[in-house]
Design an enzyme around this catalytic site. Structure first.
Site, PDB file in Angstrom:
ATOM      1  CE  LYS A 121      -4.534   1.914   1.065  1.00  0.00           C
ATOM      2  NZ  LYS A 121      -4.177   2.606  -0.174  1.00  0.00           N
ATOM      3  CD  GLN A 138      -1.028   3.479  -1.967  1.00  0.00           C
ATOM      4  OE1 GLN A 138      -1.743   2.588  -1.520  1.00  0.00           O
ATOM      5  NE2 GLN A 138      -1.178   4.739  -1.605  1.00  0.00           N
ATOM      6  CG  ASP A 168      -8.937   3.150  -4.571  1.00  0.00           C
ATOM      7  OD1 ASP A 168      -9.176   3.214  -3.348  1.00  0.00           O
ATOM      8  OD2 ASP A 168      -7.792   3.152  -5.052  1.00  0.00           O
TER       9      ASP A 168
END
Ligand code: NAP
Length: 365
Positions: free
Chosen positions: A125, A169, A192
């Protein structure tokens, strides 16, 4: 961009698949161009904690309707190439934004513990952010850190105007309250798209979520960019997880598909799936969806990323999807490969969500 994938049984279809670049010996599918006759009308996340499955091998093609197994090969929906194209578009937009307003998007990632797969995802990422001009911020906390510590970092990122998106995460260590932690991310920075408010808006008519979860957003983006019609089509989503299956079904419904969700308690999933013009699978079972589950000409988007035992690979396994590609690619009109399908799209959609968050924060829409 590749032209529209035809779902009609009278269409001409093209199929290619690249040789494996992962150190495994792999069958190479040959490009074929054939006419499909109308008479035939009558598919990150290697979880190291998950055991390598040998659920079922695709090599037994006897389950495929023999009449359908010909030289026909589906168009390959190339997620890697599409993601690259999207990253280039995002990079161009960020460059213009920086030039005109001086604004540089920022994405903060919080990583807890030493899981190798999580560390790899975070590294990827960061690399992707750098490649498009998004500044990345990373906090790496010890496995035994306190929930309070994580919450303090989230709070600092929530207040930091240089940070437009925050990502925790997953998975978090099992002793932590994931819900409390995710809920601490402010809605404007929830790139997200997992917050109940975003999902609630996704489910309601005439409401717009601030962010759409990255993986399902990537699936729909692939359908759009390959010109696959969704409106009025029958769609089956296999899997109903909060992060993939359920939002994917909501997205298809928002685009006027008639959607059926198949899950672990569904009776006769094969017959239900065979009704679908569009199939999205997010199950986590290698090769579960066989060729016989696919309606001729259907479009298959395979989200699954599963380790599958293969002694011909130097690491002893290769990654496969939920769909038996070898079989399904002979029946579908278009299909995503694994790897190289939905996977690269997920990160591209994260970058896209971070760019949207930045535009919204600075009123640059
Ligand atoms: P998950 O949370 O484990 O959900 C799996 C879903 O599949 C559940 O809804 C489950 O049904 C259903 N299911 C399990 N066995 C089934 C069966 N035999 N028949 C029908 N349905 C069944 O998994 P996830 O997080 O959604 O991930 C799914 C897959 O996608 C995994 O391989 C994962 O690695 C991959 N993934 C890929 C990406 C990407 O970027 N490409 C992103 C996320 C995940 P119940 O609800 O009834 O239990």
């Amino acid at each position: 961009m590749a032209s529209a994938a035809a779902t009609s049984s009278t269409a001409t279809m093209f199929g290619t698949a690249a040789a494996a670049s992962d150190g495994c010996s792999r069958r190479v599918f040959v490009t074929t161009t054939v006419q499909v006759r109308a008479s035939r009308s009558s598919p990150a996340f290697l979880r190291t904690s998950r055991a390598i499955k040998t659920y079922s091998s695709c090599s037994n093609s006897s389950v495929v309707n023999a009449a359908l197994v010909t030289e026909v090969s589906a168009k390959v929906i190339d997620g890697k190439a599409t993601a690259k194209e999207i990253r280039e578009e995002i990079a161009a937009e960020i460059s213009k934004m920086k030039e005109s307003s001086g604004v540089v998007p920022g994405l903060a990632v919080i990583l807890v513990g030493e899981r190798k797969d999580s560390a790899t995802y975070v590294r990827n990422k960061k690399k992707a952010c750098e490649s498009v001009g998004i500044k990345s911020y990373e906090v790496h906390l010890a496995e035994d850190c306190s929930e309070q510590e994580i919450l303090q970092h989230i709070s600092a990122f929530n207040d930091d105007p240089a940070v437009n998106g925050i990502l925790v995460q997953l998975p978090l260590p099992s002793n932590m309250n994931e819900q409390n932690i995710l809920n601490a991310v402010c809605i404007e920075k929830d790139v997200d798209g997992f917050s109940p408010l975003n999902i609630g808006r996704l489910a309601m008519r005439d409401r717009e979520p601030l962010f759409v979860p990255c993986t399902p957003k990537g699936c729909i983006e692939l359908l759009h960019r390959y010109g696959v019609p969704i409106k009025g089509k029958r769609a089956v989503v296999i899997g109903r997880s909060n992060i993939v299956g359920m939002p994917a079904a909501l997205l298809l419904q928002r685009e006027d598909a008639t959607v059926t969700v198949v899950h672990s308690r569904t009776k006769n999933p094969e017959a239900i799936t065979r009704e679908a013009d569009i199939v999205i699978t997010a199950v986590g079972q290698p090769n579960m969806v066989r060729g016989s589950w696919i309606k001729p000409g259907a479009v298959v988007i395979d989200v699954g990323i599963n380790p599958f035992e293969d002694t011909s690979c130097s690491r002893g396994y290769r990654l496969v999807g939920d769909v038996c590609y070898e079989e399904a690619s002979k029946i579908a009109s278009a299909i995503t490969p694994v790897p190289g399908g939905v996977g690269p799209m997920t990160i591209a959609m994260l970058l896209s969500n971070t760019l949207s968050a930045t535009k919204r924060a600075y009123n640059l829409e």
